[in-house]
Scaffold this active site. Structure first.
Site, PDB file in Angstrom:
ATOM      1  N   PHE A 167     -13.477  -4.376 -17.113  1.00 15.38           N
ATOM      2  CA  PHE A 167     -12.449  -3.322 -17.169  1.00 15.38           C
ATOM      3  C   PHE A 167     -13.003  -1.921 -16.995  1.00 15.38           C
ATOM      4  O   PHE A 167     -12.256  -0.994 -16.700  1.00 15.38           O
ATOM      5  CB  PHE A 167     -11.681  -3.400 -18.511  1.00 15.38           C
ATOM      6  CG  PHE A 167     -12.431  -2.774 -19.663  1.00 15.38           C
ATOM      7  CD1 PHE A 167     -12.380  -1.405 -19.883  1.00 15.38           C
ATOM      8  CD2 PHE A 167     -13.210  -3.540 -20.525  1.00 15.38           C
ATOM      9  CE1 PHE A 167     -13.092  -0.805 -20.917  1.00 15.38           C
ATOM     10  CE2 PHE A 167     -13.921  -2.961 -21.565  1.00 15.38           C
ATOM     11  CZ  PHE A 167     -13.855  -1.593 -21.754  1.00 15.38           C
ATOM     12  N   LYS A 191     -11.385 -11.241  -8.267  1.00 14.07           N
ATOM     13  CA  LYS A 191     -10.588 -11.380  -9.501  1.00 14.07           C
ATOM     14  C   LYS A 191     -10.844 -10.117 -10.312  1.00 14.07           C
ATOM     15  O   LYS A 191     -11.848  -9.989 -11.004  1.00 14.07           O
ATOM     16  CB  LYS A 191     -11.045 -12.631 -10.273  1.00 14.07           C
ATOM     17  CG  LYS A 191      -9.993 -13.286 -11.144  1.00 14.07           C
ATOM     18  CD  LYS A 191      -9.540 -12.474 -12.348  1.00 14.07           C
ATOM     19  CE  LYS A 191     -10.515 -12.430 -13.496  1.00 14.07           C
ATOM     20  NZ  LYS A 191     -10.024 -11.511 -14.568  1.00 14.07           N
ATOM     21  N   GLU A 194      -8.122  -8.147 -15.839  1.00 18.86           N
ATOM     22  CA  GLU A 194      -6.682  -8.231 -16.150  1.00 18.86           C
ATOM     23  C   GLU A 194      -6.219  -6.986 -16.911  1.00 18.86           C
ATOM     24  O   GLU A 194      -5.022  -6.748 -17.059  1.00 18.86           O
ATOM     25  CB  GLU A 194      -6.380  -9.503 -16.966  1.00 18.86           C
ATOM     26  CG  GLU A 194      -7.004  -9.580 -18.354  1.00 18.86           C
ATOM     27  CD  GLU A 194      -8.468 -10.043 -18.332  1.00 18.86           C
ATOM     28  OE1 GLU A 194      -9.080 -10.084 -17.251  1.00 18.86           O
ATOM     29  OE2 GLU A 194      -8.992 -10.343 -19.432  1.00 18.86           O
ATOM     30  N   LYS A 195      -7.184  -6.154 -17.368  1.00 15.44           N
ATOM     31  CA  LYS A 195      -6.797  -4.955 -18.131  1.00 15.44           C
ATOM     32  C   LYS A 195      -6.460  -3.774 -17.218  1.00 15.44           C
ATOM     33  O   LYS A 195      -5.699  -2.891 -17.597  1.00 15.44           O
ATOM     34  CB  LYS A 195      -7.913  -4.564 -19.092  1.00 15.44           C
ATOM     35  CG  LYS A 195      -8.185  -5.656 -20.119  1.00 15.44           C
ATOM     36  CD  LYS A 195      -9.093  -5.169 -21.227  1.00 15.44           C
ATOM     37  CE  LYS A 195      -9.223  -6.200 -22.322  1.00 15.44           C
ATOM     38  NZ  LYS A 195     -10.192  -7.257 -21.981  1.00 15.44           N
ATOM     39  N   SER A 244     -19.215  -9.051 -19.922  1.00  9.84           N
ATOM     40  CA  SER A 244     -19.913  -9.307 -21.191  1.00  9.84           C
ATOM     41  C   SER A 244     -20.841 -10.516 -21.087  1.00  9.84           C
ATOM     42  O   SER A 244     -20.727 -11.336 -20.174  1.00  9.84           O
ATOM     43  CB  SER A 244     -18.870  -9.570 -22.276  1.00  9.84           C
ATOM     44  OG  SER A 244     -18.193 -10.780 -21.970  1.00  9.84           O
ATOM     45  N   CYS A 299     -21.836   0.490 -19.177  1.00 14.20           N
ATOM     46  CA  CYS A 299     -22.946  -0.432 -19.464  1.00 14.20           C
ATOM     47  C   CYS A 299     -24.266   0.314 -19.486  1.00 14.20           C
ATOM     48  O   CYS A 299     -25.247  -0.193 -19.988  1.00 14.20           O
ATOM     49  CB  CYS A 299     -22.979  -1.551 -18.444  1.00 14.20           C
ATOM     50  SG  CYS A 299     -23.388  -0.945 -16.819  1.00 14.20           S
ATOM     51  N   GLU A 399     -23.673  -5.035 -28.957  1.00 15.65           N
ATOM     52  CA  GLU A 399     -23.257  -3.931 -28.083  1.00 15.65           C
ATOM     53  C   GLU A 399     -21.944  -3.384 -28.657  1.00 15.65           C
ATOM     54  O   GLU A 399     -20.981  -4.135 -28.822  1.00 15.65           O
ATOM     55  CB  GLU A 399     -23.032  -4.466 -26.662  1.00 15.65           C
ATOM     56  CG  GLU A 399     -22.599  -3.397 -25.685  1.00 15.65           C
ATOM     57  CD  GLU A 399     -22.277  -3.962 -24.298  1.00 15.65           C
ATOM     58  OE1 GLU A 399     -21.745  -5.082 -24.206  1.00 15.65           O
ATOM     59  OE2 GLU A 399     -22.555  -3.262 -23.311  1.00 15.65           O
TER      60      GLU A 399
HETATM   61  P1  NAD Z   1     -15.429  -9.358 -20.178  1.00 17.28           P
HETATM   62  O1  NAD Z   1     -16.600 -10.276 -20.092  1.00 17.28           O
HETATM   63  O2  NAD Z   1     -14.530  -9.489 -21.332  1.00 17.28           O
HETATM   64  O3  NAD Z   1     -14.524  -9.529 -18.861  1.00 17.28           O
HETATM   65  C1  NAD Z   1     -15.101  -9.519 -17.573  1.00 17.28           C
HETATM   66  C2  NAD Z   1     -14.366 -10.520 -16.691  1.00 17.28           C
HETATM   67  O4  NAD Z   1     -14.612 -11.842 -17.169  1.00 17.28           O
HETATM   68  C3  NAD Z   1     -12.866 -10.314 -16.687  1.00 17.28           C
HETATM   69  O5  NAD Z   1     -12.413 -10.422 -15.356  1.00 17.28           O
HETATM   70  C4  NAD Z   1     -12.333 -11.423 -17.591  1.00 17.28           C
HETATM   71  O6  NAD Z   1     -11.071 -11.899 -17.167  1.00 17.28           O
HETATM   72  C5  NAD Z   1     -13.388 -12.510 -17.451  1.00 17.28           C
HETATM   73  N1  NAD Z   1     -13.606 -13.264 -18.712  1.00 17.28           N
HETATM   74  C6  NAD Z   1     -13.688 -12.749 -19.961  1.00 17.28           C
HETATM   75  N2  NAD Z   1     -13.955 -13.731 -20.852  1.00 17.28           N
HETATM   76  C7  NAD Z   1     -14.046 -14.878 -20.157  1.00 17.28           C
HETATM   77  C8  NAD Z   1     -14.313 -16.233 -20.520  1.00 17.28           C
HETATM   78  N3  NAD Z   1     -14.525 -16.597 -21.775  1.00 17.28           N
HETATM   79  N4  NAD Z   1     -14.334 -17.160 -19.539  1.00 17.28           N
HETATM   80  C9  NAD Z   1     -14.125 -16.810 -18.262  1.00 17.28           C
HETATM   81  N5  NAD Z   1     -13.870 -15.549 -17.866  1.00 17.28           N
HETATM   82  C10 NAD Z   1     -13.841 -14.581 -18.792  1.00 17.28           C
HETATM   83  O7  NAD Z   1     -16.009  -7.874 -20.046  1.00 17.28           O
HETATM   84  P2  NAD Z   1     -15.214  -6.513 -20.202  1.00 17.28           P
HETATM   85  O8  NAD Z   1     -14.873  -6.313 -21.634  1.00 17.28           O
HETATM   86  O9  NAD Z   1     -14.156  -6.429 -19.187  1.00 17.28           O
HETATM   87  O10 NAD Z   1     -16.352  -5.462 -19.774  1.00 17.28           O
HETATM   88  C11 NAD Z   1     -17.270  -4.893 -20.683  1.00 17.28           C
HETATM   89  C12 NAD Z   1     -18.614  -5.564 -20.605  1.00 17.28           C
HETATM   90  O11 NAD Z   1     -19.110  -5.491 -19.277  1.00 17.28           O
HETATM   91  C13 NAD Z   1     -19.658  -4.888 -21.474  1.00 17.28           C
HETATM   92  O12 NAD Z   1     -20.438  -5.875 -22.094  1.00 17.28           O
HETATM   93  C14 NAD Z   1     -20.493  -4.099 -20.477  1.00 17.28           C
HETATM   94  O13 NAD Z   1     -21.807  -3.826 -20.885  1.00 17.28           O
HETATM   95  C15 NAD Z   1     -20.459  -5.022 -19.308  1.00 17.28           C
HETATM   96  N6  NAD Z   1     -20.759  -4.329 -18.073  1.00 17.28           N
HETATM   97  C16 NAD Z   1     -21.972  -4.540 -17.510  1.00 17.28           C
HETATM   98  C17 NAD Z   1     -22.311  -3.881 -16.353  1.00 17.28           C
HETATM   99  C18 NAD Z   1     -23.636  -4.095 -15.722  1.00 17.28           C
HETATM  100  O14 NAD Z   1     -23.797  -3.755 -14.554  1.00 17.28           O
HETATM  101  N7  NAD Z   1     -24.602  -4.648 -16.435  1.00 17.28           N
HETATM  102  C19 NAD Z   1     -21.399  -2.993 -15.757  1.00 17.28           C
HETATM  103  C20 NAD Z   1     -20.144  -2.814 -16.361  1.00 17.28           C
HETATM  104  C21 NAD Z   1     -19.846  -3.489 -17.528  1.00 17.28           C
END
Ligand code: NAD
Length: 515
Positions: A167, A191, A194-195, A244, A299, A399
């Site tokens: 997101f 994909k 969704e937020k 994440s 991140c 985090e």
């Molecule tokens: P998230 O993992 O909750 O969601 C990311 C994507 O994964 C979404 O599209 C979501 O629908 C999907 N998803 C979530 N849980 C899932 C599951 N159990 N099974 C399958 N799909 C799932 O992450 P977020 O809250 O949207 O983003 C924040 C996180 O992203 C933080 O941890 C941040 O550090 C990380 N991030 C990392 C980078 C990087 O380059 N390292 C960059 C941006 C964000």
């Protein structure tokens, strides 16, 4: 209301069309999902429902993959110069619509408008880089490896690739993915989070206006089920994930088990190490900007500061700078930081702050009870600073992903480096000092993929790659830059022989060697 034009499905009740549903993009057409199940996209500053994002059905997902598969043969054979020109046009259109994109990001994600422009701009730079793909994708050639025999290698596209987005950067992260993949000759299924799916749809409209043929980019919405379908689908060859650790490690394992390439960028705990000789004002400004910018939801946010030597005067000045920041809705011109993404995120962040206090950390600045006039229902947290933090505390191990800065102390640079290296994450780390010797030691010994020297957020521009390491990355080839091109291509090596073959040499069954 940007999606209202797509909410035309007769199956959907008018209640579902207002607020509008976010369309899927399948085979070049924006279409309403047939699924009536959807998730509300909520403005985090106001709690207003901006749009509804559908939980795409399995048939629709299959149709998106099939459209991408059908588009692949002619797209991979489209001249590279044509593919590049589409990216040239695409970058021009992104610039044209920068303000609209930024407004959509602020509305759905909450960050300030200025920061939202930065979100689009950092993605735009990847598109600019993709404009030079012919050079980036060049193969190699060695003539006459044996008499009359030459060998050359080609970097060919993989086929259908997929991207799963977080997101926090609704424009930049989709732009890390599909422009590079598509310019290499792949087709794509995206994909979005969704937020905040709006920016992805707007970017896809622009890509098609720029000339991207039907089926080259497809978009499906949803959550875990659609992600699992991406991991399992036999026609998808590679998956790019950013988000994440829980989701990222699951996707890495599930996608790899199905024989796919997976690159997974995940969570972080980035440290700033401050030496006593650091330039005071510049360092304070850097720490405040990198700790509280985007409400800490980056991140590469610097979420932990390790002061070497006496920390008290640094901490007091840090508190004064942080107190002066203006918390407001991202659309307000004076806002330095906006709300966090959801009520659940706010609760989680507040719980982690309290866990720090309960385990002995000192709350130097508490932003939990902030009220923003005019936006009383927003998910706001003001800048928060915890000091006397130790490595065993939950607030340090987890985090936080909010506007919370943790302060630690070390007696020496060695001790500070040990603290950083003992943390499981390895996205980024920065040192603030006027000593080249200390900076060089830090750069050599620190275990983090992206190192800053007097630079708080050392995210490389797209001619390099985003090189997080340790628990912040799973896979082999990083996003964008040379590694990104390698991720979306496979090498074919050709050995050719053009010579008059001597008829008298006869048959030899021995292993061929260079003659
Ligand atoms: P998230 O993992 O909750 O969601 C990311 C994507 O994964 C979404 O599209 C979501 O629908 C999907 N998803 C979530 N849980 C899932 C599951 N159990 N099974 C399958 N799909 C799932 O992450 P977020 O809250 O949207 O983003 C924040 C996180 O992203 C933080 O941890 C941040 O550090 C990380 N991030 C990392 C980078 C990087 O380059 N390292 C960059 C941006 C964000």
């Amino acid at each position: 209301q940007i999606f209202a034009k797509y909410s035309t499905s007769p199956e959907l009740s008018s209640q579902l069309r207002n607020p509008p549903r976010v369309p899927n993009l399948i085979g070049g057409t924006f279409v309403d999902s047939k699924s009536s199940a959807s998730i509300d996209v909520i403005n985090p500053a106001t709690q207003e429902v901006v749009s509804r994002v559908p939980l795409t059905t399995n048939e629709e997902f299959k149709a998106a993959v099939s459209a991408a598969k059908q588009a692949f043969p002619s797209w991979r054979n489209t001249p590279i110069t044509t593919r590049q020109r589409i990216m040239f046009k695409f970058q021009e259109l992104i610039r044209r619509d920068m303000d609209k994109l930024a407004m959509n990001i602020t509305t759905e994600q909450g960050k300030t408008l200025k920061d939202a422009h930065g979100d689009v701009f950092r993605g735009l730079e990847v598109v600019e880089h993709a404009c030079g793909m012919a050079t980036l994708q060049m193969g190699e050639y060695v003539p006459n490896v044996s008499n009359g025999i030459d060998t050359y290698s080609l970097r060919e596209p993989l086929g259908v690739c997929a991207g799963i987005c977080p997101f926090n950067f609704p424009a930049m992260i989709p732009l890390w993915m599909f422009p590079v993949a598509a310019t290499c000759g792949n087709t794509f299924v995206l994909k979005p989070s969704e937020k905040d799916p709006g920016a992805s749809i707007m970017l896809a409209e622009l890509a098609m206006e720029a000339g991207l043929p039907k089926g080259v980019l497809n978009i499906v919405h949803g959550t875990n089920d659609i992600v699992n379908a991406i991991c399992d689908d036999d026609d998808i060859r590679a998956v790019s994930f950013v988000g994440s650790n829980i989701a990222g490690m699951h996707i890495y394992a599930r996608g790899s088990a199905k024989g796919k390439r997976v690159q997974s960028n995940m969570g972080a705990k980035n440290h700033g190490v401050v030496l006593p000789d650091a330039s005071a004002d510049a360092t304070l400004n850097a720490l405040v900007a990198a700790g509280f910018g985007a409400a800490g939801q980056r991140c590469m946010a610097l979420s932990t500061i390790v002061f070497v030597g006496d920390s008290e005067s640094w901490e007091n000045k840090l508190m004064e700078c942080a107190k002066a920041l203006k918390v407001n809705a991202g659309t307000e011109p004076d806002a330095d930081l906006g709300p966090v993404i959801s009520k659940q995120a706010k609760e989680r962040i507040c719980r982690l702050i309290q866990s720090g206090v309960d385990s002995g950390a000192r709350l130097l600045l508490d932003g939990r009870n902030i009220v923003v006039p005019g936006y009383e229902h927003g998910n706001f947290i003001g800048p928060t600073i915890l000091t006397d933090v130790t490595a065993d505390m939950e607030c340090y191990k987890e985090e936080i992903f909010g506007p919370v800065l943790l302060c630690m102390r070390a007696d020496s640079l060695e001790e500070a480096i040990n603290i950083v290296n003992n943390n499981k994450y390895g996205n980024g780390a920065s040192i603030f000092t006027s000593s080249g010797v200390a900076a060089r030691k830090f750069q050599t010994e620190i275990e983090a993929g992206q190192v800053g020297i007097n630079v708080p957020i050392p995210v490389p521009l797209p001619f390099f790659s985003f090189t997080g390491s340790k628990a912040s990355f799973a896979g082999d080839l990083n996003f964008y830059g040379k590694a990104g091109v390698n991720f979306y291509t496979q090498i074919k090596t050709v050995t050719q022989q053009w010579k008059d073959l001597p008829g008298s040499s006869g048959v030899s069954l021995a292993m061929p060697t260079s003659q």
